[in-house]
Design an enzyme around this catalytic site. Sequence first.
Site, PDB file in Angstrom:
ATOM      1  N   THR A  35     106.076 101.945 -11.616  1.00 36.75           N
ATOM      2  CA  THR A  35     107.054 101.922 -10.533  1.00 36.75           C
ATOM      3  C   THR A  35     106.930 100.650  -9.721  1.00 36.75           C
ATOM      4  O   THR A  35     107.922 100.146  -9.183  1.00 36.75           O
ATOM      5  CB  THR A  35     106.864 103.153  -9.621  1.00 36.75           C
ATOM      6  OG1 THR A  35     106.859 104.336 -10.435  1.00 36.75           O
ATOM      7  CG2 THR A  35     107.960 103.258  -8.590  1.00 36.75           C
ATOM      8  N   TYR A  82      95.589 106.174 -16.999  1.00 37.84           N
ATOM      9  CA  TYR A  82      97.049 106.242 -16.953  1.00 37.84           C
ATOM     10  C   TYR A  82      97.554 106.513 -18.363  1.00 37.84           C
ATOM     11  O   TYR A  82      97.605 105.615 -19.200  1.00 37.84           O
ATOM     12  CB  TYR A  82      97.593 104.922 -16.405  1.00 37.84           C
ATOM     13  CG  TYR A  82      99.085 104.867 -16.158  1.00 37.84           C
ATOM     14  CD1 TYR A  82      99.924 105.952 -16.339  1.00 37.84           C
ATOM     15  CD2 TYR A  82      99.661 103.670 -15.713  1.00 37.84           C
ATOM     16  CE1 TYR A  82     101.277 105.875 -16.103  1.00 37.84           C
ATOM     17  CE2 TYR A  82     101.018 103.582 -15.466  1.00 37.84           C
ATOM     18  CZ  TYR A  82     101.826 104.688 -15.663  1.00 37.84           C
ATOM     19  OH  TYR A  82     103.179 104.596 -15.421  1.00 37.84           O
ATOM     20  N   LYS A 116      96.326 110.592 -15.147  1.00 35.46           N
ATOM     21  CA  LYS A 116      97.732 110.800 -14.804  1.00 35.46           C
ATOM     22  C   LYS A 116      98.492 110.996 -16.100  1.00 35.46           C
ATOM     23  O   LYS A 116      98.587 110.084 -16.922  1.00 35.46           O
ATOM     24  CB  LYS A 116      98.295 109.606 -14.040  1.00 35.46           C
ATOM     25  CG  LYS A 116      99.773 109.757 -13.700  1.00 35.46           C
ATOM     26  CD  LYS A 116     100.426 108.427 -13.367  1.00 35.46           C
ATOM     27  CE  LYS A 116     101.930 108.639 -13.202  1.00 35.46           C
ATOM     28  NZ  LYS A 116     102.658 107.356 -13.137  1.00 35.46           N
TER      29      LYS A 116
END
Length: 298
Positions: free
Chosen positions: A48, A136, A164
């Site tokens: 993001t 991640y 995540k």
Amino acid sequence: MSQQFTGVLAAVVTPMNDDLSIDEKGVAAQVDHILSGGCAGVVPGGSTGEFTTLTTAERKRVNELYIEAARGRGAVVAGTGALSTAETIDLTRHAADAGADAVMVVPPFYGDMDWAGLLAHYGAISDAVDIPIMYYNIPAATGVDLTPEQFAELGRTTNVTCYKDTGGDATKLTQVFENHADDITVINGWDTLTFYGLSLGAKASVWGTASVIPGLCAQLYDTLAVQGDLARGRELWTTIFPICEFLEAHNYPAGIKAGTELVGVGAGPARPPVRPLAPQYRAEFAGLLRAAGVDVVE
């Protein structure tokens, strides 16, 4: 090494000026918007945050800015993954020295990465810097798709305390949660699976949508993860889900940046080759936000 995150951690944008330089003052506005909405922290330097378009110096500076803005008010998990082990260690050491609570490290995302090499990579980071690591997991971007047993081994043998999950595989997420919780903590990271992940028992969610509608995201977390109220959670999710579905259908950083502008905390343009949302999609997004009861700035 233990680190247990709870609540919604917003995956945040990198604010840009019109000339595509970093808007340093804009970071504080993002943090204020997110934390005042009830979120538990921020995760800069991820997808993001357009980390692949930033120089190493810019990545360090953005992490510093978010750490400074959130200090004492919320957790900061700084994105520090890079293509080489040496650069990842450099970014991780810098984030630790700046005061990050943890780092989020994406596996090297170019070239074949076998399991032994991946373990060595995270092992070297763990040996070099004493800070909790959030793995991640985003196999669509990295080509690295771990088994539940590999997640567990990563947690046992390195400083990776949690991961995540941006893999979109609910079955695998459940297998790790149910069978390997002693080795690694599952954190939801796939927007449209947030209701599922929190209902399953995930204690935290890294969620880009929270950069746009932090209040609603925090309410969903409190309703499901704290109160255990599935009926009310379903009502909230019916409101939130169309926004998540929209964002996953478009370029994600462009969508989140459009959303921040629509709610009055604009973060400027995304860096090319990412293009802004087309006017018709921006209008659609505004309609979804209004339907969710969110004030929209035109």
